[in-house]
Design a protein around this motif. Structure first.
Motif, PDB file in Angstrom:
ATOM      1  N   THR A   1      27.895  -7.136  -5.587  1.00  0.00           N
ATOM      2  CA  THR A   1      27.106  -5.687  -5.713  1.00  0.00           C
ATOM      3  C   THR A   1      26.340  -5.649  -7.243  1.00  0.00           C
ATOM      4  O   THR A   1      24.960  -5.533  -6.947  1.00  0.00           O
ATOM      5  CB  THR A   1      28.016  -4.600  -5.580  1.00  0.00           C
ATOM      6  OG1 THR A   1      28.525  -4.435  -4.247  1.00  0.00           O
ATOM      7  CG2 THR A   1      27.248  -3.335  -5.745  1.00  0.00           C
ATOM      8  N   GLY A   2      27.069  -5.908  -7.957  1.00  0.00           N
ATOM      9  CA  GLY A   2      26.489  -5.832  -9.467  1.00  0.00           C
ATOM     10  C   GLY A   2      25.294  -6.997  -9.514  1.00  0.00           C
ATOM     11  O   GLY A   2      24.384  -6.788 -10.110  1.00  0.00           O
ATOM     12  N   LEU A   3      25.705  -8.070  -9.180  1.00  0.00           N
ATOM     13  CA  LEU A   3      24.620  -9.168  -9.202  1.00  0.00           C
ATOM     14  C   LEU A   3      23.353  -8.779  -8.532  1.00  0.00           C
ATOM     15  O   LEU A   3      22.404  -9.101  -9.000  1.00  0.00           O
ATOM     16  CB  LEU A   3      25.336 -10.571  -8.654  1.00  0.00           C
ATOM     17  CG  LEU A   3      24.403 -11.896  -8.766  1.00  0.00           C
ATOM     18  CD1 LEU A   3      24.168 -12.084 -10.118  1.00  0.00           C
ATOM     19  CD2 LEU A   3      25.142 -12.832  -8.139  1.00  0.00           C
ATOM     20  N   HIS A   4      23.429  -8.622  -7.337  1.00  0.00           N
ATOM     21  CA  HIS A   4      22.409  -8.297  -6.297  1.00  0.00           C
ATOM     22  C   HIS A   4      21.752  -7.191  -6.897  1.00  0.00           C
ATOM     23  O   HIS A   4      20.436  -7.149  -7.024  1.00  0.00           O
ATOM     24  CB  HIS A   4      22.678  -7.934  -5.001  1.00  0.00           C
ATOM     25  CG  HIS A   4      23.146  -9.279  -4.157  1.00  0.00           C
ATOM     26  ND1 HIS A   4      24.364  -9.816  -4.002  1.00  0.00           N
ATOM     27  CD2 HIS A   4      22.062 -10.095  -3.538  1.00  0.00           C
ATOM     28  CE1 HIS A   4      24.214 -10.905  -3.577  1.00  0.00           C
ATOM     29  NE2 HIS A   4      22.799 -10.894  -2.824  1.00  0.00           N
ATOM     30  N   ALA A   5      22.414  -6.216  -7.632  1.00  0.00           N
ATOM     31  CA  ALA A   5      21.755  -5.041  -8.302  1.00  0.00           C
ATOM     32  C   ALA A   5      20.795  -5.514  -9.329  1.00  0.00           C
ATOM     33  O   ALA A   5      19.675  -4.995  -9.412  1.00  0.00           O
ATOM     34  CB  ALA A   5      22.875  -3.817  -8.680  1.00  0.00           C
ATOM     35  N   MET A   6      21.351  -6.445 -10.228  1.00  0.00           N
ATOM     36  CA  MET A   6      20.747  -6.668 -11.300  1.00  0.00           C
ATOM     37  C   MET A   6      19.281  -7.490 -10.933  1.00  0.00           C
ATOM     38  O   MET A   6      18.464  -7.281 -11.554  1.00  0.00           O
ATOM     39  CB  MET A   6      21.376  -7.704 -12.178  1.00  0.00           C
ATOM     40  CG  MET A   6      20.861  -7.896 -13.735  1.00  0.00           C
ATOM     41  SD  MET A   6      22.113  -8.183 -14.711  1.00  0.00           S
ATOM     42  CE  MET A   6      22.579  -9.740 -14.259  1.00  0.00           C
ATOM     43  N   VAL A   7      19.364  -8.510 -10.070  1.00  0.00           N
ATOM     44  CA  VAL A   7      18.495  -9.331  -9.584  1.00  0.00           C
ATOM     45  C   VAL A   7      17.271  -8.476  -8.679  1.00  0.00           C
ATOM     46  O   VAL A   7      16.005  -9.017  -9.139  1.00  0.00           O
ATOM     47  CB  VAL A   7      19.190 -10.498  -8.717  1.00  0.00           C
ATOM     48  CG1 VAL A   7      17.777 -11.087  -8.224  1.00  0.00           C
ATOM     49  CG2 VAL A   7      19.886 -11.520  -9.348  1.00  0.00           C
ATOM     50  N   ARG A   8      18.019  -7.669  -7.963  1.00  0.00           N
ATOM     51  CA  ARG A   8      16.620  -6.616  -7.593  1.00  0.00           C
ATOM     52  C   ARG A   8      15.975  -5.851  -8.256  1.00  0.00           C
ATOM     53  O   ARG A   8      14.943  -5.673  -8.107  1.00  0.00           O
ATOM     54  CB  ARG A   8      17.688  -5.945  -6.562  1.00  0.00           C
ATOM     55  CG  ARG A   8      16.691  -4.784  -5.534  1.00  0.00           C
ATOM     56  CD  ARG A   8      17.564  -4.288  -4.603  1.00  0.00           C
ATOM     57  NE  ARG A   8      18.833  -3.845  -4.977  1.00  0.00           N
ATOM     58  CZ  ARG A   8      20.020  -3.913  -4.265  1.00  0.00           C
ATOM     59  NH1 ARG A   8      19.923  -3.956  -2.943  1.00  0.00           N
ATOM     60  NH2 ARG A   8      21.289  -3.457  -4.722  1.00  0.00           N
ATOM     61  N   GLY A   9      16.861  -5.574  -9.306  1.00  0.00           N
ATOM     62  CA  GLY A   9      16.182  -4.647 -10.590  1.00  0.00           C
ATOM     63  C   GLY A   9      15.248  -5.522 -11.141  1.00  0.00           C
ATOM     64  O   GLY A   9      14.291  -5.074 -11.613  1.00  0.00           O
ATOM     65  N   PHE A  10      15.522  -6.719 -11.369  1.00  0.00           N
ATOM     66  CA  PHE A  10      14.502  -7.804 -12.144  1.00  0.00           C
ATOM     67  C   PHE A  10      13.164  -7.685 -11.472  1.00  0.00           C
ATOM     68  O   PHE A  10      12.188  -7.361 -12.116  1.00  0.00           O
ATOM     69  CB  PHE A  10      14.937  -9.005 -12.301  1.00  0.00           C
ATOM     70  CG  PHE A  10      15.820  -9.279 -13.313  1.00  0.00           C
ATOM     71  CD1 PHE A  10      16.227  -8.630 -14.646  1.00  0.00           C
ATOM     72  CD2 PHE A  10      17.078 -10.279 -13.016  1.00  0.00           C
ATOM     73  CE1 PHE A  10      17.016  -8.756 -15.322  1.00  0.00           C
ATOM     74  CE2 PHE A  10      18.067 -10.480 -14.087  1.00  0.00           C
ATOM     75  CZ  PHE A  10      18.010  -9.583 -15.051  1.00  0.00           C
ATOM     76  N   GLY A  11      13.135  -7.674  -9.990  1.00  0.00           N
ATOM     77  CA  GLY A  11      11.972  -7.660  -9.373  1.00  0.00           C
ATOM     78  C   GLY A  11      11.182  -6.301  -9.617  1.00  0.00           C
ATOM     79  O   GLY A  11      10.218  -6.138  -9.644  1.00  0.00           O
ATOM     80  N   ALA A  12      11.862  -5.392  -9.125  1.00  0.00           N
ATOM     81  CA  ALA A  12      11.695  -3.985  -9.322  1.00  0.00           C
ATOM     82  C   ALA A  12      10.838  -3.890 -10.690  1.00  0.00           C
ATOM     83  O   ALA A  12       9.824  -2.958 -10.889  1.00  0.00           O
ATOM     84  CB  ALA A  12      12.569  -2.774  -9.162  1.00  0.00           C
ATOM     85  N   GLY A  13      11.273  -4.184 -11.970  1.00  0.00           N
ATOM     86  CA  GLY A  13      10.797  -4.112 -13.229  1.00  0.00           C
ATOM     87  C   GLY A  13       9.519  -4.626 -13.320  1.00  0.00           C
ATOM     88  O   GLY A  13       8.553  -3.844 -13.967  1.00  0.00           O
ATOM     89  N   GLU A  14       8.851  -5.616 -12.561  1.00  0.00           N
ATOM     90  CA  GLU A  14       7.639  -5.923 -12.783  1.00  0.00           C
ATOM     91  C   GLU A  14       6.684  -5.369 -11.766  1.00  0.00           C
ATOM     92  O   GLU A  14       5.737  -5.060 -12.392  1.00  0.00           O
ATOM     93  CB  GLU A  14       7.481  -7.514 -11.946  1.00  0.00           C
ATOM     94  CG  GLU A  14       8.823  -8.337 -12.234  1.00  0.00           C
ATOM     95  CD  GLU A  14       8.869  -8.783 -13.849  1.00  0.00           C
ATOM     96  OE1 GLU A  14       7.867  -8.792 -14.435  1.00  0.00           O
ATOM     97  OE2 GLU A  14      10.156  -9.087 -14.316  1.00  0.00           O
TER      98      GLU A  14
END
Lengths: 186, 186
Positions: free
Chosen positions: A170-183
DNA sequence: ACCTGAACACCGTTCAAGT
DNA sequence: ACCTGAACACCGTTCAAGT
């Protein structure tokens, strides 16, 4: 116990992991590693600079497992996730591996390690700065997570409240998903 | 060097951090801590169970800094972010603090620590399971990140390629933002 | 209650010496 | 080239003994 084979870096590495599994990081001494190999402690110094280098070699093992997995994914998101999962799996197979990683000091200058670490991600579309920053974050999360997971007291308690696999993911996906959203905006 | 004041846990803790700053974790010995206090090493055992407990007390310091900050935010997202930032700042003020955290074994049974850690987040709307899982992830990320940040070789190299503050914050926000996204679809 | 002195069983590491 | 034996300077910890 007394052994045969011939003494080289990989034999020492294997013996070190054996001692680590039995004694934990606190009990990992060159004398015990030597005993495991049927040899005297100073003999190790012919093959390994010192204990710090041995620990770094042990830590490098987990980076290698991660480095193989990063090739598998298609998108950079998949690559980050696969490499983190592989790193965690490799680490969970050894006692106190997170402590080993944190005590280790990088073997090669980080300057040479970085390109190899980030190249697959750059191929998948990230800038090298993004790749470095994202990888650093994912590795930090993974090693930090396994540190808690391997802490005996933490483990005994948390294991009945959360699912380690699921929460890590969950945390891993959250972080990686968040990277995308950041852009691409909010 | 020889000192005055009286010997108690907090004096020992302070001296231990002084030795840590000067010698690093490798050089942190009870004999040096005692010398710093103008006392003999066995004297420390009256106030502290052993070296492991001393290290755990040192690690608890950073958890306390984090625990104060978690009260400040309004939403659970803010609370997670503020507590992580505070933990990192407290850790960066001490040499080898990440190693200290990873070597430490929890003082109180995690069973007592958990409610205090998660209560503010539950008040802010999370289930206790979510709170525990998210906190674990954020702490893991923070400690893991600082471990890399404090690794001398890593630091010397990465410092010219990425901005530690910015990258840490990016990863942190990414993760916390991702937690929210996980609940409400895509 | 609190601290010292001496001791025990370990460490990592070096280095002459062997083969 | 590769390993042993002996030694050095450290450790954490225990424990009698002092005050």
């Amino acid at each position: 116990m007394g052994a045969s084979a011939k003494l080289d870096r990989s034999a020492i590495l294997e013996a070190a992991f054996e001692v680590l599994n039995q004694e934990g990081l606190e009990g990992l001494s060159l004398r015990l590693v030597a005993e495991q190999l049927g040899v005297q402690a100073p003999a190790l110094y012919w093959h390994v600079r010192n204990k710090a280098e041995l620990i770094s070699l042990m830590a490098a093992t987990f980076a290698e497992a991660s480095g193989r997995a990063v090739l598998a994914g298609r998108t950079w998101q998949d690559k980050l996730i696969l490499s983190a999962q592989a790193r965690r799996q490799a680490m969970l197979a050894r006692r106190d591996s997170a402590r080993v990683c944190v005590m280790a000091q990088p073997l090669r200058s980080a300057a040479e390690a970085a390109p190899q670490l980030t190249a697959p991600l750059v191929t998948a579309g990230l800038t090298s700065r993004q790749a470095l920053s994202y990888q650093a974050a994912v590795i930090a999360y993974t090693v930090g997570w396994v540190a808690y997971e391997q802490s005996q007291a933490m483990h005994d308690f948390l294991t009945q409240l959360i699912d380690f696999d699921a929460s890590f993911t969950t945390g891993l996906h959250a972080m990686v998903r968040g990277f995308g959203a950041g852009e691409s905006g909010s």
